[in-house]
Design a protein around this motif. Structure first.
Motif, PDB file in Angstrom:
ATOM      1  N   TRP A 548      -8.034  14.113 -25.187  1.00 40.70           N
ATOM      2  CA  TRP A 548      -6.434  14.013 -25.483  1.00 40.70           C
ATOM      3  C   TRP A 548      -5.619  15.303 -25.465  1.00 40.70           C
ATOM      4  N   ARG A 549      -6.453  16.440 -24.781  1.00 39.60           N
ATOM      5  CA  ARG A 549      -6.211  17.666 -25.005  1.00 39.60           C
ATOM      6  C   ARG A 549      -4.543  17.954 -24.307  1.00 39.60           C
ATOM      7  N   SER A 550      -4.532  17.383 -23.261  1.00 36.91           N
ATOM      8  CA  SER A 550      -3.258  17.417 -22.369  1.00 36.91           C
ATOM      9  C   SER A 550      -2.472  16.328 -22.112  1.00 36.91           C
ATOM     10  N   VAL A 551      -2.676  15.324 -22.673  1.00 35.58           N
ATOM     11  CA  VAL A 551      -1.885  14.071 -22.579  1.00 35.58           C
ATOM     12  C   VAL A 551      -0.439  14.411 -23.456  1.00 35.58           C
ATOM     13  N   PRO A 552       0.591  13.838 -22.852  1.00 32.46           N
ATOM     14  CA  PRO A 552       1.865  14.462 -23.456  1.00 32.46           C
ATOM     15  C   PRO A 552       1.854  13.799 -24.847  1.00 32.46           C
ATOM     16  N   GLU A 553       2.501  14.631 -25.738  1.00 27.07           N
ATOM     17  CA  GLU A 553       2.832  13.991 -27.247  1.00 27.07           C
ATOM     18  C   GLU A 553       4.227  13.794 -27.425  1.00 27.07           C
ATOM     19  N   HIS A 554       4.059  12.668 -28.377  1.00 35.09           N
ATOM     20  CA  HIS A 554       5.488  12.347 -28.971  1.00 35.09           C
ATOM     21  C   HIS A 554       5.457  12.697 -30.313  1.00 35.09           C
ATOM     22  N   ASP A 555       6.731  12.709 -30.941  1.00 29.57           N
ATOM     23  CA  ASP A 555       6.758  13.194 -32.314  1.00 29.57           C
ATOM     24  C   ASP A 555       6.957  11.723 -33.232  1.00 29.57           C
ATOM     25  N   VAL A 556       6.361  12.012 -34.284  1.00 28.98           N
ATOM     26  CA  VAL A 556       6.608  10.863 -35.487  1.00 28.98           C
ATOM     27  C   VAL A 556       7.178  11.616 -36.562  1.00 28.98           C
ATOM     28  N   ASP A 557       8.459  11.797 -36.692  1.00 28.77           N
ATOM     29  CA  ASP A 557       9.090  12.644 -37.653  1.00 28.77           C
ATOM     30  C   ASP A 557      10.313  12.202 -38.141  1.00 28.77           C
ATOM     31  N   ALA A 558      10.897  10.928 -37.743  1.00 31.99           N
ATOM     32  CA  ALA A 558      11.971  10.383 -38.445  1.00 31.99           C
ATOM     33  C   ALA A 558      11.876   9.679 -39.739  1.00 31.99           C
ATOM     34  N   ALA A 559      12.288  10.170 -40.939  1.00 28.38           N
ATOM     35  CA  ALA A 559      12.004   9.506 -42.312  1.00 28.38           C
ATOM     36  C   ALA A 559      12.884   8.389 -42.248  1.00 28.38           C
ATOM     37  N   VAL A 560      12.067   7.060 -42.214  1.00 26.99           N
ATOM     38  CA  VAL A 560      12.921   5.977 -42.237  1.00 26.99           C
ATOM     39  C   VAL A 560      12.513   5.058 -43.675  1.00 26.99           C
ATOM     40  N   PHE A 561      11.875   5.854 -44.615  1.00 26.53           N
ATOM     41  CA  PHE A 561      11.497   5.452 -45.888  1.00 26.53           C
ATOM     42  C   PHE A 561      11.180   6.518 -46.691  1.00 26.53           C
ATOM     43  N   GLY A 562      11.901   6.774 -47.865  1.00 23.92           N
ATOM     44  CA  GLY A 562      11.399   7.548 -48.796  1.00 23.92           C
ATOM     45  C   GLY A 562      11.748   9.160 -48.523  1.00 23.92           C
ATOM     46  N   ALA A 563      12.703   9.338 -47.792  1.00 28.51           N
ATOM     47  CA  ALA A 563      13.067  10.647 -47.176  1.00 28.51           C
ATOM     48  C   ALA A 563      13.285  11.584 -48.464  1.00 28.51           C
ATOM     49  N   ALA A 564      13.833  11.191 -49.349  1.00 29.53           N
ATOM     50  CA  ALA A 564      13.827  12.349 -50.634  1.00 29.53           C
ATOM     51  C   ALA A 564      12.654  12.629 -51.382  1.00 29.53           C
ATOM     52  N   ASN A 565      11.634  11.906 -50.942  1.00 29.73           N
ATOM     53  CA  ASN A 565      10.295  12.149 -51.631  1.00 29.73           C
ATOM     54  C   ASN A 565       9.226  12.762 -50.503  1.00 29.73           C
TER      55      ASN A 565
END
Length: 755
Positions: A548-565
């Protein structure tokens, strides 16, 4: 010690819709026969996997014996195709004629008219009648012949053989490994340097200016170590040197040849750069190696694939050992291949490509040079001392190939067996550090300043240097140690067929391979959020993650539950590939507190897990359309206990909710989904293979198909009875709890051609 050869020159040409093999010159005269390539593109890709390096035990695709049998079968098919009919008869008659004259027969292959066949691994030619590989004998070397407009005079070498090494590691490209490679270099060539057979000068200034100034002195061999690629727009190969400020400078093979052309003692180039010998498929001289040979350099050596560190040690030492004893380069390459073939059961001996621009040997060694004294134990001592130094420096991956090589020659050598038992468990799979592919337009040769280049000899003593100055920028720019990979000749083309497992290559995008793995393009996807590339060779779910070293990456960064925690630093990335059998997913999660999943499989998303919703294209659905039973699924890849590599998969299916609307309600552990997780500093990493049948597809998808899909990361809090979801992140900011059962709100993903 030089061999005297008669030449058997074979040109492969186009004939109608196919090919023909034509004997242009031989002791038996001319001949011709139809030639049909006995492989599909997929066959060739599988072959290069079979001969590639087993980096660690878990990476071996099949046992060593089976790998060798596969190589013989591929080589036999290729040999039968090329040396069949009248061409085969001429070859056998030429062998007999050469024997009658007390000479050997060199097969010189010309591919000028068919550059599309340049990637074929001709070095594995196997003659069924002789019962052997041609390149494993000095009697029948195989070289690739390139027409040159000039024939430089043969250079007489009185020891030492002088090698100029240029290491280019621009500051704006991925850095190459340093310490490990340097120690391997010293261990490999220490005895040759100490005996006076060899000198190595490392060019401190990895610019065109620096190279031009250095070439005012006499050298016999030029080694380039660094990044390389193929510029699709200009249709020519490039090497990446450095500018004065340390940034990347793309240089074409023809421009590099302009400098090397006037270095009259320079007879050999070794290019350690991925795709360094790749051609455009139309112009046989567009590759860097071909361009250098075209401009008169007598010999260029490169590799078709990566090779293992163990093979690197053998290749780099034996290559120079035989050259400095007066063997011609053709014979020396055969001896190196034999040394590699008998040192292990792997089949990496055939990966070297030798490009020649003439019939004469590039070097003529004087009697004194070829008769230098040997110390039989010197190499073992060099390897052993360097291995001990690496162990003391807490570098077991550096020590391992050295110890393995010593053990293969002298199992009873000092405490090597005990050191191996100590080192092996500590060595884990690691990302490849070989040069990467860089495709860019070559730039103009820089103006030459008045100052002379800075050069320095490589120290002859084994082991790490206490005064190496590793913190300064020049040391970082010029990782001396990567030269061993150059000596090992890791370059090229077909090599990237195997190397696709660690980085995406142009070959991955070749339509025959993509079509075989992912079908013909049958749909026009239109606009979608993301594209997932086809995997002509499927990733191996083994926890090494090299694929997987150079396969394009996508972010998982949007807090859709418990953002305050949300814990400080909690984030993730994901990558995916696909083929006709499965979806492949890799995720890296940064999580300061790793908490395993508990309870029923359907609820694993409450624990630390990577999950994804997946279903057919939902772009035409209304924004409030419900889940589709039997079509939409929720896949959970969960950490299941605190030990490394332990994970499991669940698939939640659509069922009714108490309010009557479809939801993801039920699920169970699914063993047909392969998933492996590995704990890492500050989090975890996992990869999975999800058969399409596990997510409701009874017919394999085609290129251009569109999926509805989100990728989510769960972070748990508590344990036991208090265990519950703390925070959920998603690749899709719209993926909230209420929106999970609304496929039209999911991201749209195209199953595309390449990663």
């Amino acid at each position: 010690m030089g061999r005297e050869y008669l030449d058997f020159d074979v040109a492969v040409t186009r004939e109608g819709q196919g090919y023909a093999a034509r004997v242009l010159a031989s002791p038996a005269g001319e001949a011709s026969a139809p030639f049909t390539l006995p492989f599909t593109a997929t066959d060739l890709a599988q072959f290069m996997v079979a001969v590639g390096p087993p980096r660690v035990v878990s990476r071996r695709l099949v046992p060593a014996e089976a790998r060798v049998v596969d190589v013989k079968e591929y080589g036999r098919r290729l040999g039968d195709a090329l040396l069949g009919g009248d061409v085969g008869r001429a070859f056998r008659d030429s062998l007999a004629a050469a024997g009658d004259q007390g000479r050997d027969l060199r097969l010189r292959l010309r591919l000028d008219a068919v550059p599309d066949l340049d990637p074929v691994p001709w070095e594995y030619l196997y003659d069924s009648r002789l019962g052997r590989f041609l390149t494993l004998s000095q009697e029948t070397p195989v070289v690739r012949l390139i027409d040159s407009l000039e024939r430089p005079p043969v250079v007489t070498v009185d020891a030492p053989l002088r090698v100029l090494v240029m290491v280019s590691s621009p500051s704006d490209l991925p850095q190459l490994a340093v310490d490990r490679e340097e120690q391997l270099l010293r261990a490999t060539t220490g005895d040759l340097l100490a005996s006076g057979r060899l000198t190595i000068t490392v060019l401190d200034d990895a610019t065109l200016t620096g190279l031009q100034r250095a070439l005012l002195d006499d050298y016999h061999v030029f080694h380039f170590i660094g990044h390389g690629g193929f510029d699709q727009q200009a249709q020519e190969g490039v090497l990446v040197l450095e500018r004065e400020d340390g940034t990347a400078h793309r240089v074409s093979g023809s421009r590099l040849g302009t400098l090397l052309h006037d270095a009259r003692t320079m007879q050999l180039a070794v290019l350690n750069a991925c795709e360094g010998a790749r051609t455009s498929g139309r112009d046989a001289f567009s590759g860097v190696g071909q361009a250098l040979a075209r401009q008169g350099l007598p010999a260029v050596v490169a590799m078709q694939t990566e090779i293992s560190d163990r093979a690197a040690l053998v290749f780099s030492h034996e290559f120079y050992w035989f050259l400095t004893r007066g063997l011609g380069i053709d014979a020396a390459m055969c001896e190196v291949r034999k040394a590699m073939a008998v040192s292990d059961e792997a089949s990496e001996w055939g990966t070297a490509v030798l490009l020649r621009s003439g019939a004469e040997q590039p070097f003529s060694f004087t009697a004194g040079a070829a008769a230098a004294d040997d110390c039989p134990e010197s190499r073992l001592e060099s390897l052993y001392d360097a291995a001990r130094g690496a162990i003391k420096a807490d570098a077991p991956a550096t020590a391992l190939p050295m110890l393995e090589q010593i053990a293969s020659q002298r199992p009873d050598y000092l405490d090597v067996t005990q050191l191996l038992e100590r080192v092996r468990p500590a060595v884990q799979p690691e990302p490849a550090t070989r040069p990467e592919t860089v495709a860019a337009v070559p730039e103009t040769v820089a103006a030459v300043p008045e100052t002379r280049p800075r050069t320095r000899p490589v120290e002859t003593g084994p082991g790490p240097s206490p005064t190496s100055g590793r913190q300064d920028r020049q040391r970082r720019k010029r990782p001396i140690g990567t030269w061993v990979r150059a000596t090992v000749l890791v370059v090229v083309l077909v090599g990237c067929w195997l190397a696709w497992r660690v980085l995406p290559t142009l070959l991955q995008k070749a339509d025959p391979l993509v079509s075989a793995a992912c079908g013909s393009s049958a749909a026009t996807p239109g606009t979608t959020d993301l594209v997932i590339g086809c995997a002509p060779i499927a990733p191996t779910v083994d926890g090494s993650f090299d694929d997987w070293r150079s396969v394009p990456e996508h972010d998982v960064d949007a807090a859709v539950f418990g953002a305050a925690n949300r814990r400080a630093g909690l984030t993730g990335t994901w990558q995916a590939l696909w083929d006709g059998e499965a979806l492949y997913l890799h995720a890296v999660v940064t999580d300061p507190v790793v908490t395993t999943a508990e309870g029923a499989a359907a609820q694993w998303w409450n624990g630390d897990a990577v999950s994804f919703e997946i279903g057919p294209d939902a772009r035409a659905l209304s924004r409030t359309a419900a889940l589709r039973k039997g079509q939409d699924f929720h896949v959970i890849l969960a950490l299941r206990d605190g030990t490394d590599r332990r994970a499991a998969a669940d698939v939640n299916t659509v069922g009714p909710s108490p309010k009557g609307k479809p939801v993801f309600a039920t699920g169970a552990e699914r063993p047909e989904i392969s998933v492996v997780a590995r704990l890492r500093d500050g989090g975890y990493e996992l990869e999975a293979r999800v058969p399409w049948s596990a997510v409701g597809r009874t017919v394999a998808p085609q290129r251009g198909d569109v999926l509805a899909m989100n990728v989510d990361v769960s972070d748990a809090k508590g344990s036991g009875a208090d265990w519950t979801l703390r925070t959920m992140l998603s690749s899709n900011p719209q993926r909230t709890g209420p929106n999970q059962p609304l496929p039209a709100r999911w991201q749209s993903v195209t199953l595309g051609d390449s990663g």
